[in-house]
Design an enzyme around this catalytic site. Sequence first.
Site, mmCIF file in Angstrom:
data_model
loop_
_atom_site.group_PDB
_atom_site.id
_atom_site.type_symbol
_atom_site.label_atom_id
_atom_site.label_comp_id
_atom_site.label_asym_id
_atom_site.label_seq_id
_atom_site.Cartn_x
_atom_site.Cartn_y
_atom_site.Cartn_z
ATOM 1 C CG HIS A 61 16.544 -6.329 6.148
ATOM 2 N ND1 HIS A 61 16.300 -4.979 6.117
ATOM 3 C CD2 HIS A 61 16.201 -6.775 4.915
ATOM 4 C CE1 HIS A 61 15.854 -4.629 4.921
ATOM 5 N NE2 HIS A 61 15.800 -5.721 4.163
ATOM 6 N NE ARG A 65 14.817 -12.744 -3.063
ATOM 7 C CZ ARG A 65 14.880 -11.411 -3.098
ATOM 8 N NH1 ARG A 65 13.821 -10.700 -2.721
ATOM 9 N NH2 ARG A 65 15.979 -10.788 -3.486
ATOM 10 C CG ASN A 95 10.468 -7.965 -0.351
ATOM 11 O OD1 ASN A 95 10.745 -8.676 0.606
ATOM 12 N ND2 ASN A 95 11.387 -7.296 -1.032
ATOM 13 C CG ASP A 153 12.948 -4.403 2.858
ATOM 14 O OD1 ASP A 153 13.493 -3.307 3.074
ATOM 15 O OD2 ASP A 153 13.524 -5.344 2.295
ATOM 16 C CG HIS A 180 12.811 0.203 1.336
ATOM 17 N ND1 HIS A 180 13.619 -0.780 0.822
ATOM 18 C CD2 HIS A 180 12.875 1.231 0.439
ATOM 19 C CE1 HIS A 180 14.144 -0.371 -0.327
ATOM 20 N NE2 HIS A 180 13.700 0.845 -0.579
ATOM 21 C CG HIS A 233 18.336 -1.193 3.764
ATOM 22 N ND1 HIS A 233 17.642 -0.027 3.520
ATOM 23 C CD2 HIS A 233 17.575 -2.189 3.254
ATOM 24 C CE1 HIS A 233 16.524 -0.312 2.877
ATOM 25 N NE2 HIS A 233 16.456 -1.605 2.710
ATOM 26 C CG ASP A 306 18.716 -5.792 2.157
ATOM 27 O OD1 ASP A 306 17.682 -6.490 2.021
ATOM 28 O OD2 ASP A 306 18.950 -4.785 1.459
ATOM 29 C CG HIS A 310 18.304 -11.191 -7.206
ATOM 30 N ND1 HIS A 310 16.944 -10.991 -7.252
ATOM 31 C CD2 HIS A 310 18.814 -10.152 -6.500
ATOM 32 C CE1 HIS A 310 16.645 -9.876 -6.611
ATOM 33 N NE2 HIS A 310 17.761 -9.350 -6.144
ATOM 34 N N GLY A 325 20.394 -6.009 -5.274
ATOM 35 C CA GLY A 325 20.547 -6.888 -4.124
ATOM 36 C C GLY A 325 21.681 -7.882 -4.217
#
Length: 430
Positions: A61, A65, A95, A153, A180, A233, A306, A310, A325
């Site tokens: 997981h 990006r 995602n 997710d 998710h 998660h 996970d 960012h 996150g």
Amino acid sequence: MSTLIKAAQVLQAGQLTTQDILIQDSRIKAIGHNLNQQYGAADQVICADQHVVIPGLVDVHVHLREPGLTDKETIDTGTMAAAHGGFTTVGAMPNVEPVPDTPEKVALMVAENTQKAHVHVAQYASITKNRTGDELVDFEGVKQAGAFAVSNDGSGVQTAGTMYQAMCGAAKAGLPLAAHVEDESLKRDGVMNAGPVADKLGLPGIPGISESAQIARDVLLAEASGVHYHVCHISTAASVRVVRDAKRAGINVTCEVSPHHLLLTDEDITMDNPMLKMNPPLRSPKDRAALIAGLLDGTIDMIATDHAPHTDAQKAGSMRTAAFGITGLETAFATLYTALVKPRLLTLSQLVALMSTRPAELFGLTGAGQLKPGAPADLAILDLTHPYEIKANQMLSKGHNSPFVGWQVYGNVLMTLVDGQVVYGKDQHA
């Protein structure tokens, strides 16, 4: 090309023994003593200096990006962060932009991973088109294109009809479905765990039932469809109870827990701090205790980070507006070793199984999570003796959004090898 790792504390069958490891043509040729006498001199020698060698960690997981969100992370930086953390195989969540929701898009991402990654990358396809709708992907097509599993997710599948049809399609294609779990009608605009702490801080809460209610729905759908249903998660005591009951009923369900849910609770949020904003949120001490109990009794099958990088700007300001996150690849092993193995809640062998062997087995990642002759030479060399401080400026991920910065921990990754090649580490060649 052959490499000899000398004087290693090798973790095998739950025991640490001093041995040498011979790597030849990307695989482990032999583990033992006096290997140069049997096989001849190696092309290069790495002195492990009595440090511990484990099979490379496996994280199913991870958010890399790329494409579309490369201000946060890239395949290059994300997989270097993985190597820094001792991971040799990661599962890349879908995602991203565009979402890998067709065989063509999946094939393109698989090719990009192969070209750019420093570790092995297993690629997820989405469950539905654009990840948030109800139109299902071509499950057989995305599998043929290289997807190892499917997930939406970041978004829970909101309707039971869509989830059931997705499970039937994934089961027919032989793909695990990683969910998710989040009922948006219950989550609403929450930013942290609903409860006394959220009330005290004046922040909107996310109730645990938004997670556990969807798991309860899904395990019955999984039973009816026959799919391998995997819960991402997991974070609440009720969720652990539902999964435990489903396993006892013989339903093919597995689940993962993230390091931060094992290490922190909502009581660690003493102010409006976006570094502690994640989804699912940090839960209560009671929930944390249930998660640890679930690890110990086998209800929880694996640990997955996970990893959610960012930019600094996206994690600034208030929990009301900052992104959900935290990063995890570079801190997971050390924080868990320090918090769980050092106090003897888990053994080192149990932690490695949860972070390597079990995820590889349950997701069919052939060759991963093994430290034995014939297996791929994917391994990590660890210093379990000397403490060090987690520092943001030493992270290789683009994201520095971690609440563990400043922690004093044990379990420093000295070197990571993938297919016998050093992808991270100091110059320890003799």
